[in-house]
Design a protein around this motif. Sequence first.
Motif, mmCIF file in Angstrom:
data_model
loop_
_atom_site.group_PDB
_atom_site.id
_atom_site.type_symbol
_atom_site.label_atom_id
_atom_site.label_comp_id
_atom_site.label_asym_id
_atom_site.label_seq_id
_atom_site.Cartn_x
_atom_site.Cartn_y
_atom_site.Cartn_z
ATOM 1 N N MET A 1 8.962 63.983 78.224
ATOM 2 C CA MET A 1 7.857 64.175 79.166
ATOM 3 C C MET A 1 7.728 62.945 80.068
ATOM 4 O O MET A 1 7.614 61.823 79.576
ATOM 5 N N LYS A 2 7.771 63.166 81.363
ATOM 6 C CA LYS A 2 7.625 62.069 82.317
ATOM 7 C C LYS A 2 6.173 62.014 82.796
ATOM 8 O O LYS A 2 5.652 63.003 83.312
ATOM 9 N N ILE A 3 5.537 60.853 82.610
ATOM 10 C CA ILE A 3 4.124 60.701 82.967
ATOM 11 C C ILE A 3 3.954 59.589 83.992
ATOM 12 O O ILE A 3 4.361 58.446 83.763
ATOM 13 N N LEU A 4 3.364 59.929 85.117
ATOM 14 C CA LEU A 4 3.052 58.947 86.150
ATOM 15 C C LEU A 4 1.631 58.449 85.937
ATOM 16 O O LEU A 4 0.712 59.244 85.751
ATOM 17 N N VAL A 5 1.456 57.132 85.955
ATOM 18 C CA VAL A 5 0.140 56.530 85.750
ATOM 19 C C VAL A 5 -0.230 55.688 86.963
ATOM 20 O O VAL A 5 0.478 54.734 87.306
ATOM 21 N N THR A 6 -1.313 56.043 87.641
ATOM 22 C CA THR A 6 -1.799 55.227 88.755
ATOM 23 C C THR A 6 -2.699 54.125 88.207
ATOM 24 O O THR A 6 -3.193 54.209 87.085
ATOM 25 N N GLY A 7 -2.907 53.094 89.011
ATOM 26 C CA GLY A 7 -3.764 51.996 88.567
ATOM 27 C C GLY A 7 -3.132 51.162 87.462
ATOM 28 O O GLY A 7 -3.823 50.626 86.590
ATOM 29 N N TYR A 8 -1.827 51.007 87.516
ATOM 30 C CA TYR A 8 -1.089 50.298 86.459
ATOM 31 C C TYR A 8 -1.520 48.841 86.328
ATOM 32 O O TYR A 8 -1.447 48.265 85.242
ATOM 33 N N THR A 9 -1.987 48.234 87.404
ATOM 34 C CA THR A 9 -2.381 46.823 87.347
ATOM 35 C C THR A 9 -3.792 46.641 86.798
ATOM 36 O O THR A 9 -4.249 45.507 86.615
ATOM 37 N N GLY A 10 -4.504 47.723 86.541
ATOM 38 C CA GLY A 10 -5.857 47.636 86.002
ATOM 39 C C GLY A 10 -5.878 47.650 84.491
ATOM 40 O O GLY A 10 -4.841 47.767 83.823
ATOM 41 N N ALA A 54 3.367 65.099 84.279
ATOM 42 C CA ALA A 54 1.923 64.872 84.225
ATOM 43 C C ALA A 54 1.558 63.604 84.983
ATOM 44 O O ALA A 54 2.376 62.686 85.130
ATOM 45 N N ILE A 55 0.316 63.560 85.460
ATOM 46 C CA ILE A 55 -0.210 62.389 86.160
ATOM 47 C C ILE A 55 -1.513 61.985 85.479
ATOM 48 O O ILE A 55 -2.405 62.815 85.279
ATOM 49 N N ILE A 56 -1.602 60.705 85.104
ATOM 50 C CA ILE A 56 -2.861 60.152 84.606
ATOM 51 C C ILE A 56 -3.393 59.223 85.688
ATOM 52 O O ILE A 56 -2.819 58.164 85.951
ATOM 53 N N ILE A 92 3.918 70.333 92.605
ATOM 54 C CA ILE A 92 5.044 70.161 91.670
ATOM 55 C C ILE A 92 4.718 70.713 90.280
ATOM 56 O O ILE A 92 5.483 70.527 89.334
ATOM 57 N N ASN A 93 3.542 71.333 90.163
ATOM 58 C CA ASN A 93 3.109 71.962 88.901
ATOM 59 C C ASN A 93 3.011 70.955 87.754
ATOM 60 O O ASN A 93 3.475 71.201 86.642
ATOM 61 N N ALA A 94 2.389 69.811 88.052
ATOM 62 C CA ALA A 94 2.203 68.776 87.034
ATOM 63 C C ALA A 94 0.774 68.816 86.484
ATOM 64 O O ALA A 94 -0.169 69.132 87.214
ATOM 65 N N LYS A 95 0.627 68.501 85.215
ATOM 66 C CA LYS A 95 -0.715 68.348 84.648
ATOM 67 C C LYS A 95 -1.404 67.165 85.318
ATOM 68 O O LYS A 95 -0.732 66.210 85.727
ATOM 69 N N PHE A 96 -2.726 67.209 85.383
ATOM 70 C CA PHE A 96 -3.455 66.130 86.063
ATOM 71 C C PHE A 96 -4.637 65.682 85.225
ATOM 72 O O PHE A 96 -5.464 66.498 84.803
ATOM 73 N N MET A 97 -4.701 64.377 84.963
ATOM 74 C CA MET A 97 -5.823 63.794 84.227
ATOM 75 C C MET A 97 -6.545 62.797 85.130
ATOM 76 O O MET A 97 -5.953 61.823 85.597
ATOM 77 N N LEU A 192 -6.015 58.382 72.697
ATOM 78 C CA LEU A 192 -6.598 59.707 72.932
ATOM 79 C C LEU A 192 -6.025 60.337 74.194
ATOM 80 O O LEU A 192 -5.644 61.509 74.206
ATOM 81 N N LEU A 193 -5.967 59.576 75.279
ATOM 82 C CA LEU A 193 -5.493 60.117 76.559
ATOM 83 C C LEU A 193 -4.062 60.634 76.453
ATOM 84 O O LEU A 193 -3.740 61.707 76.977
ATOM 85 N N ILE A 194 -3.215 59.881 75.788
ATOM 86 C CA ILE A 194 -1.811 60.288 75.681
ATOM 87 C C ILE A 194 -1.656 61.475 74.736
ATOM 88 O O ILE A 194 -0.840 62.372 74.975
#
Length: 284
Positions: A1-10, A54-56, A92-97, A192-194
Amino acid sequence: MKILVTGYTGQLGYDVVHHGLKLGLNMVGIGSKDLDITNQHEVFDYLKKMNPDAIIHCAAYTAVDKAEDDRNACWNVNVEATKNLAQAAKDINAKFMYISTDYVFNGEGESPFKETDKPNPIGYYGLTKYEGEQVVQQLLVNWFIIRISWVFGINGSNFVKTMLSLAESRNELNVVNDQIGSPTYTLDLVRLLIDMIQTDKYGIYHASNEGFCSWAEFAKEIFRQANIDVKVNSISTEEYPTRAVRPKNSRMAKQKLIDNGFIPLPPWQDAVGRYLKELPQEVK
């Protein structure tokens, strides 16, 4: 599963990525230098090439007081960028959190806010986060909205670090005692999030460490566990005016976590103890 995470520096994004990597997941963390999430074309191109499952979405404008005056920047990051990412996720039909906040509520009363309670933010930051929630629900089918509160982690600044820093030069502090909520340790939250992003148990959730306290009680517990002798004077919100109004009641009910089989986070006092042990020595 490939997961993109925004706000990586936070605080949160950093721990999400590193915990996911430990679990053997394909995690990609991005910060503002990697992608301008407020630029629709850039977002669409980036996500089309990466094609995550998925995108978190942890990135946010979180300077609560500054948001009252810097409204355009706050809106662009919390609403427009969320819209860009959600639309791209749909394509792209990705899950979104979407990571939201206790600030979507007005903070009235003493009862914990339920996941089904209607938000009514009292500040501009809270308003933009609620608008972001609505964007996600309108554009997508496969979405998670996670409301969190009083976050502290290794990466970035937070209340715990601030208290420890102030204690180096002061032996007495005034801390607000009529704003009640739940501290949330990022390491507990990311587990929990993952777990959640790998399911199809979509919807709105509240997630924080168990138990409630005031900021003054939080400060006293930090100093108690860190063995630091600092006197904490409890003061009212009115005695500590800020540019943005803070909700006095940030209690959130977390029944939906239990109903969907997720394990509640540990008590906040336990989280503080573990966090203090994790903190680099120079921070202490």
